[in-house]
Structures are given as C-alpha cells and as structure tokens.
Write a protein that holds these residues in place. Structure first.
Motif, short mmCIF file in Angstrom:
data_model
loop_
_atom_site.label_atom_id
_atom_site.label_comp_id
_atom_site.label_asym_id
_atom_site.label_seq_id
_atom_site.Cartn_x
_atom_site.Cartn_y
_atom_site.Cartn_z
N HIS A 65 30.04 66.95 73.50
CA HIS A 65 29.32 66.94 74.77
C HIS A 65 27.87 66.53 74.50
O HIS A 65 27.35 66.74 73.40
N TRP A 66 27.18 65.94 75.50
CA TRP A 66 25.81 65.45 75.28
C TRP A 66 24.87 66.54 74.81
O TRP A 66 23.96 66.29 74.02
N PHE A 67 25.07 67.78 75.27
CA PHE A 67 24.20 68.86 74.82
C PHE A 67 24.40 69.15 73.34
O PHE A 67 23.44 69.35 72.59
N ASP A 68 25.66 69.15 72.89
CA ASP A 68 25.95 69.37 71.48
C ASP A 68 25.41 68.21 70.63
O ASP A 68 24.93 68.43 69.52
N GLN A 69 25.49 67.00 71.15
CA GLN A 69 24.91 65.86 70.45
C GLN A 69 23.41 66.07 70.26
O GLN A 69 22.88 65.89 69.16
N SER A 70 22.74 66.45 71.34
CA SER A 70 21.29 66.67 71.28
C SER A 70 20.93 67.82 70.35
O SER A 70 19.97 67.73 69.59
N LYS A 71 21.72 68.88 70.41
CA LYS A 71 21.49 70.04 69.54
C LYS A 71 21.63 69.65 68.07
O LYS A 71 20.76 69.95 67.24
N ASN A 72 22.71 68.93 67.74
CA ASN A 72 22.94 68.53 66.35
C ASN A 72 21.89 67.53 65.87
O ASN A 72 21.44 67.60 64.72
N LEU A 73 21.49 66.61 66.75
CA LEU A 73 20.44 65.66 66.41
C LEU A 73 19.12 66.38 66.14
O LEU A 73 18.44 66.11 65.14
N MET A 117 23.11 56.45 71.23
CA MET A 117 24.13 57.45 71.42
C MET A 117 24.23 57.80 72.91
O MET A 117 25.32 57.86 73.46
N TYR A 118 23.09 58.03 73.54
CA TYR A 118 23.11 58.40 74.95
C TYR A 118 23.53 57.22 75.83
O TYR A 118 24.18 57.42 76.85
N ALA A 119 23.16 56.02 75.43
CA ALA A 119 23.60 54.83 76.16
C ALA A 119 25.12 54.69 76.07
O ALA A 119 25.78 54.37 77.05
N ALA A 120 25.66 54.95 74.89
CA ALA A 120 27.12 54.90 74.72
C ALA A 120 27.80 55.94 75.60
O ALA A 120 28.84 55.67 76.21
N ASP A 121 27.20 57.12 75.68
CA ASP A 121 27.74 58.16 76.57
C ASP A 121 27.70 57.69 78.02
O ASP A 121 28.66 57.87 78.76
#
Length: 157
Positions: free
Chosen positions: A14-22, A1-5
């Motif tokens: 946003h990457w922070f929301d991705q990390s929060k949800n993960l 996911m972060y590589a795709a970002d």
C-alpha cells in the motif's frame, strides 16, 4: 514509485507502507553514511579541503531509493523495478566522473543503500503499522509551485 501507483501498476505494498519503508530506509542509510563520513574524514579526488568523500551521500541516497523501487515492483514490473538501479548506477558513475568521489566511496555507498533497504523489507512484516490500509477514498497529491511545497489531502465519502 508514486507515479507507477497512480498509473495502476501493481506494487507489493500500500502507498503508506511504501512511504514508511522509504522513510525508514533513507533515515538509516543517511545515518550510516554521514557517521562514516565524519569518522573516516577521507579527502575528495579534487583535493578540496572538505574531508567528506567516503562514502558518497548522493550514491547512498540513489541506491536506497532504487532498492525500495525494486522491492515494490520486482514481481509485477521487472523493468520498472530495475530502472532505479540503472539510474543509481549512473549517479555513482557521475560522482566518479566529476571527481567528487573515489570508486571505493561509490561502491560502499551502493552497498549501504541496498543492504539497508533489504533489511527494512526483511523486517517489514514486524512493522506492519498502517492506519490507511482499511480506509477507502483517501488520496494525497503533492503541490509544488514557485514558493510553496505541500500536499493536498482528499477524502471521498
């Protein structure tokens, strides 16, 4: 996911929301999975003394990650979105093939991972806290070497 970002593939959040949800998804999935392991005390197919077969922690974790990947990229990159489910299915299949889990352990674990992730994304608009949303020029990079793990923080002014 972060590589795709990092490669500029459009994601839902946003990457922070991705990390929060993960993080929320993994914590809830692990809680459910390991509570069930302790309550059911089901023996593994190998006949080991360990009574932690049901449900599969590896499969639950894999499907939780796959669910987040799907939610983030289903609209912009369907192949990427579904690739997580292919890898998670392989994880579950290998757990069965290695005689570590029964089929029922893997199916329930997949359901836990998918359901928890769906619920986290359903309630995501309620938990819309993101201190980095309006801040530009912030990057985080993982650092991994022989003896250390960490994150580099970069702020461009």
């Amino acid at each position: 996911m972060y590589a795709a970002d990092a490669f500029g593939i459009k994601s839902k959040n946003h990457w922070f929301d991705q990390s929060k949800n993960l993080t929320i998804s993994i914590i809830i999935s692990d809680f459910i999975t390991f509570r069930l392991k302790n309550w059911t005390m089901k023996a593994r197919p190998k006949g080991e003394e360990d009574l932690q077969s049901f449900p599969s922690g590896h499969t639950s974790f894999a499907f939780t990650n796959a669910g987040v990947l799907y939610q983030e990229f289903k609209d912009s990159s369907p192949y990427l979105a579904y690739s997580g489910y292919a890898l998670a299915t392989a994880t579950g299949g290998l757990r069965i093939a290695n005689n570590s889990h029964w089929f029922s352990d893997v199916i329930v674990s997949a359901g836990i991972g998918i359901l928890v992730t769906e619920l986290v994304y359903l309630f995501d608009p309620i938990i819309k806290w993101n201190p980095f949303k309006k801040v530009k020029g912030i990057n985080l990079y993982p650092k991994i070497d022989k003896n250390h793990y960490g994150v580099y923080f970069k702020k461009t002014f």
